[in-house]
Enzyme design. Sequence first.
Site, PDB file in Angstrom:
ATOM      1  N   GLU A  17       0.969  -1.318   0.082  1.00 50.55           N
ATOM      2  CA  GLU A  17      -0.094  -0.156   0.010  1.00 50.55           C
ATOM      3  C   GLU A  17       0.850   0.899  -0.022  1.00 50.55           C
ATOM      4  O   GLU A  17       1.978   1.218   0.206  1.00 50.55           O
ATOM      5  CB  GLU A  17      -0.957  -0.107   1.151  1.00 50.55           C
ATOM      6  CG  GLU A  17      -2.297  -0.338   0.968  1.00 50.55           C
ATOM      7  CD  GLU A  17      -3.059   0.634   0.075  1.00 50.55           C
ATOM      8  OE1 GLU A  17      -2.481   1.664  -0.241  1.00 50.55           O
ATOM      9  OE2 GLU A  17      -4.448   0.614   0.074  1.00 50.55           O
ATOM     10  N   ARG A 100      -6.922   0.354  13.224  1.00 47.27           N
ATOM     11  CA  ARG A 100      -5.555   0.943  12.832  1.00 47.27           C
ATOM     12  C   ARG A 100      -5.564   1.870  11.881  1.00 47.27           C
ATOM     13  O   ARG A 100      -6.754   2.283  11.234  1.00 47.27           O
ATOM     14  CB  ARG A 100      -4.850  -0.410  12.157  1.00 47.27           C
ATOM     15  CG  ARG A 100      -5.707  -0.983  10.941  1.00 47.27           C
ATOM     16  CD  ARG A 100      -4.703  -1.912  10.238  1.00 47.27           C
ATOM     17  NE  ARG A 100      -5.230  -2.480   9.008  1.00 47.27           N
ATOM     18  CZ  ARG A 100      -5.300  -2.147   7.651  1.00 47.27           C
ATOM     19  NH1 ARG A 100      -4.698  -0.911   7.599  1.00 47.27           N
ATOM     20  NH2 ARG A 100      -5.929  -2.744   6.826  1.00 47.27           N
ATOM     21  N   ASN A 102      -4.788   3.788   8.293  1.00 41.97           N
ATOM     22  CA  ASN A 102      -4.734   3.066   6.881  1.00 41.97           C
ATOM     23  C   ASN A 102      -4.726   4.511   5.773  1.00 41.97           C
ATOM     24  O   ASN A 102      -6.011   5.050   5.643  1.00 41.97           O
ATOM     25  CB  ASN A 102      -5.959   2.384   6.611  1.00 41.97           C
ATOM     26  CG  ASN A 102      -6.134   1.762   5.269  1.00 41.97           C
ATOM     27  OD1 ASN A 102      -5.240   0.783   5.221  1.00 41.97           O
ATOM     28  ND2 ASN A 102      -6.801   1.659   4.298  1.00 41.97           N
ATOM     29  N   GLU A 121     -12.484  -5.180   9.763  1.00 45.07           N
ATOM     30  CA  GLU A 121     -13.237  -4.498   8.700  1.00 45.07           C
ATOM     31  C   GLU A 121     -14.710  -5.053   8.905  1.00 45.07           C
ATOM     32  O   GLU A 121     -15.467  -5.400   7.925  1.00 45.07           O
ATOM     33  CB  GLU A 121     -12.737  -5.250   7.118  1.00 45.07           C
ATOM     34  CG  GLU A 121     -11.180  -4.903   6.937  1.00 45.07           C
ATOM     35  CD  GLU A 121     -10.903  -5.415   5.912  1.00 45.07           C
ATOM     36  OE1 GLU A 121     -11.807  -5.752   4.765  1.00 45.07           O
ATOM     37  OE2 GLU A 121      -9.330  -5.292   5.498  1.00 45.07           O
ATOM     38  N   ASN A 147      -9.580   4.974   2.399  1.00 43.42           N
ATOM     39  CA  ASN A 147      -8.635   5.010   1.713  1.00 43.42           C
ATOM     40  C   ASN A 147      -8.404   6.404   0.943  1.00 43.42           C
ATOM     41  O   ASN A 147      -9.589   7.197   0.850  1.00 43.42           O
ATOM     42  CB  ASN A 147      -8.648   4.093   0.691  1.00 43.42           C
ATOM     43  CG  ASN A 147      -7.843   2.656   0.783  1.00 43.42           C
ATOM     44  OD1 ASN A 147      -6.642   2.511   0.941  1.00 43.42           O
ATOM     45  ND2 ASN A 147      -8.727   1.833   1.109  1.00 43.42           N
ATOM     46  N   ASP A 193      -9.917   1.399  -3.807  1.00 38.21           N
ATOM     47  CA  ASP A 193      -8.545   1.738  -2.958  1.00 38.21           C
ATOM     48  C   ASP A 193      -8.034   2.623  -2.935  1.00 38.21           C
ATOM     49  O   ASP A 193      -8.646   3.900  -3.252  1.00 38.21           O
ATOM     50  CB  ASP A 193      -7.886   0.239  -2.972  1.00 38.21           C
ATOM     51  CG  ASP A 193      -7.331  -0.173  -1.947  1.00 38.21           C
ATOM     52  OD1 ASP A 193      -6.655   0.659  -1.096  1.00 38.21           O
ATOM     53  OD2 ASP A 193      -7.233  -1.271  -1.568  1.00 38.21           O
TER      54      ASP A 193
END
Length: 285
Positions: A17, A100, A102, A121, A147, A193
Amino acid sequence: MTDEPELVWDLRAELGEGPVWDEARRCIWFVDIKGRRLHRYGHDDGATASWDAPDQIGFALPAEDGSLICGVRGGLHRFDPDAGVFTLIQRVEADRPQNRLNDGFVSPDGALWFGSMDDSEEQQTGALYRWFRGGLERKDDGYGVTNGPALSPDGRTLYHHDTLQRTVLAFHHDNGQLSNRRVFARTEDGFADGPCVDADGVLHVGLFNGWGVARFSPQGERIGTIRLPVQTVTKAAFAGDDLRDLYCTTAWLGNADKREAQPALGGLFRLRADTPGLRPTRVKL
């Protein structure tokens, strides 16, 4: 695109990522979130280096002092590339231990924008934050998987995703303030994403389980897809002297059974774009 995607690093990241161009070091930084690793790829020589992170690491973005500001589960860390040391500088979401961090982005004013998410999730406990010169603000809330974000070339539109909903959101952005939250686009052929924007304002959206990168006009119209040879594409970033080298991170998370048929899952890819991207900004400290 002017050529076919090239696999430049077959590192097989579980959840690659957050690629970002570091012009000063002439490299791409990116992370393997689940592998808890920070990676560096040399744009000119292909040299590679990796470091273990203290926990799951969602992003690593260059700062004005030469360090990286990294989103590690529990807070923001400063990473010294020369010493290889992570140092906690800002706790985030002590009240949401299931979350967390991201994905992140640096706006032209040097502010760090980033999101959080429920690590399982399952719950919509993720939020969008802005961190500027040590001040942390929660800007939006109620996400499943965040995202982004990314900004339009004029800085007036901020894009941010709720990946579980396959939804790209847009906000009016004015000097760090957000308003007019709205649905900009949806991705039916994959989960929306990580995003990035080119100089024409075209939004590039990684397609998790969608075999590429979706392209949207500034009006939200789907205008094309950059196809990759693996199905789990997480994010793209423009790099190089002319900002036309497009690097794409990928992952095998959720597709372990596909690795024999797609051995390059989790690799770092590069291709040439017709339109350059926007020059990245460093985090102001």
